[in-house]
Design an enzyme around this catalytic site. Structure first.
Site, PDB file in Angstrom:
ATOM      1  N   SER A   1      14.497  83.594  57.468  1.00 55.69           N
ATOM      2  CA  SER A   1      14.857  82.636  58.099  1.00 55.69           C
ATOM      3  C   SER A   1      14.969  83.089  59.685  1.00 55.69           C
ATOM      4  O   SER A   1      15.217  84.116  60.223  1.00 55.69           O
ATOM      5  CB  SER A   1      16.594  82.045  57.853  1.00 55.69           C
ATOM      6  OG  SER A   1      16.997  81.325  58.823  1.00 55.69           O
TER       7      SER A   1
ATOM      8  N   TYR B   1      25.190  84.505  56.930  1.00 58.26           N
ATOM      9  CA  TYR B   1      23.887  83.909  56.417  1.00 58.26           C
ATOM     10  C   TYR B   1      22.898  84.660  57.265  1.00 58.26           C
ATOM     11  O   TYR B   1      21.933  85.107  56.713  1.00 58.26           O
ATOM     12  CB  TYR B   1      24.027  82.508  56.514  1.00 58.26           C
ATOM     13  CG  TYR B   1      22.640  81.979  56.179  1.00 58.26           C
ATOM     14  CD1 TYR B   1      21.984  81.788  54.870  1.00 58.26           C
ATOM     15  CD2 TYR B   1      21.846  81.241  57.428  1.00 58.26           C
ATOM     16  CE1 TYR B   1      20.967  81.415  54.827  1.00 58.26           C
ATOM     17  CE2 TYR B   1      20.511  80.969  57.005  1.00 58.26           C
ATOM     18  CZ  TYR B   1      19.851  80.999  55.599  1.00 58.26           C
ATOM     19  OH  TYR B   1      18.685  80.475  55.349  1.00 58.26           O
TER      20      TYR B   1
HETATM   21  P1  NDP Z   1      17.604  74.529  48.353  1.00 55.86           P
HETATM   22  O1  NDP Z   1      18.927  74.438  48.287  1.00 55.86           O
HETATM   23  O2  NDP Z   1      16.648  73.347  48.266  1.00 55.86           O
HETATM   24  O3  NDP Z   1      16.996  75.434  47.200  1.00 55.86           O
HETATM   25  C1  NDP Z   1      17.560  76.943  46.987  1.00 55.86           C
HETATM   26  C2  NDP Z   1      16.939  77.296  45.794  1.00 55.86           C
HETATM   27  O4  NDP Z   1      17.628  78.530  45.410  1.00 55.86           O
HETATM   28  C3  NDP Z   1      17.311  76.495  44.551  1.00 55.86           C
HETATM   29  O5  NDP Z   1      16.500  76.522  43.665  1.00 55.86           O
HETATM   30  C4  NDP Z   1      18.578  76.965  44.075  1.00 55.86           C
HETATM   31  O6  NDP Z   1      18.362  77.061  42.500  1.00 55.86           O
HETATM   32  C5  NDP Z   1      18.047  78.708  44.050  1.00 55.86           C
HETATM   33  N1  NDP Z   1      19.354  79.495  44.148  1.00 55.86           N
HETATM   34  C6  NDP Z   1      20.387  79.599  44.851  1.00 55.86           C
HETATM   35  N2  NDP Z   1      21.159  80.569  44.250  1.00 55.86           N
HETATM   36  C7  NDP Z   1      20.694  81.193  43.134  1.00 55.86           C
HETATM   37  C8  NDP Z   1      20.785  82.308  42.633  1.00 55.86           C
HETATM   38  N3  NDP Z   1      22.122  82.830  42.392  1.00 55.86           N
HETATM   39  N4  NDP Z   1      19.868  82.617  41.584  1.00 55.86           N
HETATM   40  C9  NDP Z   1      18.812  81.944  41.298  1.00 55.86           C
HETATM   41  N5  NDP Z   1      18.375  80.940  42.270  1.00 55.86           N
HETATM   42  C10 NDP Z   1      19.326  80.259  43.410  1.00 55.86           C
HETATM   43  O7  NDP Z   1      16.994  75.263  49.935  1.00 55.86           O
HETATM   44  P2  NDP Z   1      15.835  75.577  50.426  1.00 55.86           P
HETATM   45  O8  NDP Z   1      14.666  75.417  49.446  1.00 55.86           O
HETATM   46  O9  NDP Z   1      15.853  75.120  51.825  1.00 55.86           O
HETATM   47  O10 NDP Z   1      15.911  77.203  50.318  1.00 55.86           O
HETATM   48  C11 NDP Z   1      15.064  78.245  49.990  1.00 55.86           C
HETATM   49  C12 NDP Z   1      15.228  79.317  50.778  1.00 55.86           C
HETATM   50  O11 NDP Z   1      14.894  78.986  52.120  1.00 55.86           O
HETATM   51  C13 NDP Z   1      16.492  80.293  50.827  1.00 55.86           C
HETATM   52  O12 NDP Z   1      16.490  81.269  50.528  1.00 55.86           O
HETATM   53  C14 NDP Z   1      17.312  79.638  52.122  1.00 55.86           C
HETATM   54  O13 NDP Z   1      18.016  80.485  52.807  1.00 55.86           O
HETATM   55  C15 NDP Z   1      15.677  79.676  53.159  1.00 55.86           C
HETATM   56  N6  NDP Z   1      15.813  78.816  54.256  1.00 55.86           N
HETATM   57  C16 NDP Z   1      15.965  77.469  54.278  1.00 55.86           C
HETATM   58  C17 NDP Z   1      15.730  76.606  55.437  1.00 55.86           C
HETATM   59  C18 NDP Z   1      16.082  75.500  55.554  1.00 55.86           C
HETATM   60  O14 NDP Z   1      16.202  74.974  56.827  1.00 55.86           O
HETATM   61  N7  NDP Z   1      16.042  74.461  54.463  1.00 55.86           N
HETATM   62  C19 NDP Z   1      15.127  77.444  56.724  1.00 55.86           C
HETATM   63  C20 NDP Z   1      15.057  78.907  56.548  1.00 55.86           C
HETATM   64  C21 NDP Z   1      15.275  79.482  55.119  1.00 55.86           C
HETATM   65  P3  NDP Z   1      19.672  76.975  41.422  1.00 55.86           P
HETATM   66  O15 NDP Z   1      20.714  76.295  42.085  1.00 55.86           O
HETATM   67  O16 NDP Z   1      18.989  76.096  40.180  1.00 55.86           O
HETATM   68  O17 NDP Z   1      19.615  78.206  40.788  1.00 55.86           O
HETATM   69  C1  8X3 Z   2      18.061  77.892  57.819  1.00 61.75           C
HETATM   70  C2  8X3 Z   2      17.488  77.462  58.982  1.00 61.75           C
HETATM   71  O1  8X3 Z   2      18.173  76.625  61.233  1.00 61.75           O
HETATM   72  O2  8X3 Z   2      19.957  76.451  59.712  1.00 61.75           O
HETATM   73  O3  8X3 Z   2      17.898  79.386  57.401  1.00 61.75           O
HETATM   74  O4  8X3 Z   2      19.128  78.571  60.617  1.00 61.75           O
HETATM   75  S1  8X3 Z   2      18.891  77.242  60.144  1.00 61.75           S
END
Ligand code: NDP
Ligand code: 8X3
Length: 252
Positions: A139, A152
């Protein structure tokens, strides 16, 4: 035989979009997450196009992760790309107001979970060798500090350094490692981060143009299908309408 991608966190957001993107190119999919009904729905959407294997998996459980990898069906064993995407942020309040259990959950998922899956799949990826790829989802929060990011952001800084360090040790194996570091993207991320506050999530994305899950899935696919001699070490991608802000100054 088709290439195989193993995606963690495929039930939502980036992971779900990645499943669609790789399926569009004919890859076989190993899709994991904790929510079984979502995995089954995704499988139903994609299984007429490509081979799909779903695993209900909490990445924090190292033994379950190892079992899942050890018991992959024959056609899914030769994983060529690992998308280490499962992750979450919690508690956007100042650090001093956050419950310790929320910090633990982020570390257990974003750090320990990512490490668990990597460790279990490394022998397979090394066996594939040239062209094998690990896409670790970091991120911008791993590079740039901001209020409420506390553990985070620190967990995503781990993802960056772990990715770089893996590259050192995997030198000569052909396995590539990328820290893919997105900025603001509209998924369920903020809903989770705010403990289910849909209004807070809507407000964050209102009146601007966030990245979409499909934007990031496209980056994942691009990284995984680069010519084998190219390794993107880190890809940081923000919406055009997101940038840094000024230093905060405490005044009398
Ligand atoms: P979502 O919340 O839409 O998706 C997160 C996914 O992670 C879900 O499929 C969830 O599945 C899974 N997950 C969470 N905890 C667990 C666990 N303990 N075991 C297995 N699976 C898990 O968020 P995003 O798609 O945005 O996030 C995906 C990644 O991208 C993350 O690592 C997040 O930190 C990162 N990210 C997101 C950004 C954003 O702005 N959206 C920006 C930068 C990075 P389930 O609950 O079914 O287990
Ligand atoms: C999540 C993206 O912009 O909230 O990793 O830090 S931001």
């Amino acid at each position: 035989m088709s290439d195989v991608v193993f995606i963690t966190g495929a039930t939502s957001g980036f992971g779900r979009a990645a499943a669609h993107r790789f399926a569009g190119a004919g890859w076989s999919l190993v899709l994991s997450g904790r929510r079984d009904e979502r995995l089954e729905a995704l499988k139903a959407e994609l299984a007429d196009k490509v081979a799909v294997h779903t695993i209900v998996l909490d990445v924090r459980d190292d033994e379950a992760v190892q079992r899942a990898v050890d018991s992959l069906p024959e056609d899914f064993k030769r994983v060529r790309t690992l998308v280490n995407n499962a992750g979450l942020a919690l508690a956007p309040q100042p650090a001093q107001k956050v419950a310790l259990k929320d910090w633990h959950t982020m570390i257990d998922t974003n750090v320990t979970g990512l490490v668990n899956v990597t460790h279990a799949l490394l022998p397979t990826l090394i066996g594939v060798g040239e062209g094998a790829t690990i896409v670790n989802v970091g991120s911008i929060a791993g590079q740039w500090p901001y209020p409420g990011s506390h553990v985070y952001g620190a967990s995503k800084a781990f993802v960056q350094q772990f990715s770089y360090n893996l590259r050192c040790d995997l030198q000569g194996t052909g396995v590539r490692v990328t820290d893919l570091a997105p900025g603001m993207a509209e998924t369920e991320f903020t809903l989770v981060r705010t403990g289910g506050d849909q209004t807070a999530s809507d407000n964050l994305y209102r009146g601007t143009t966030a990245l979409t899950a499909e934007d990031i899935a496209e980056q994942m696919f691009y990284i995984a299908t680069l010519p084998a001699h190219i390794n993107f070490n880190r890809v940081e991608v923000m919406p055009t309408r997101q940038a840094w802000s000024a230093f905060a100054i405490d005044r009398d």
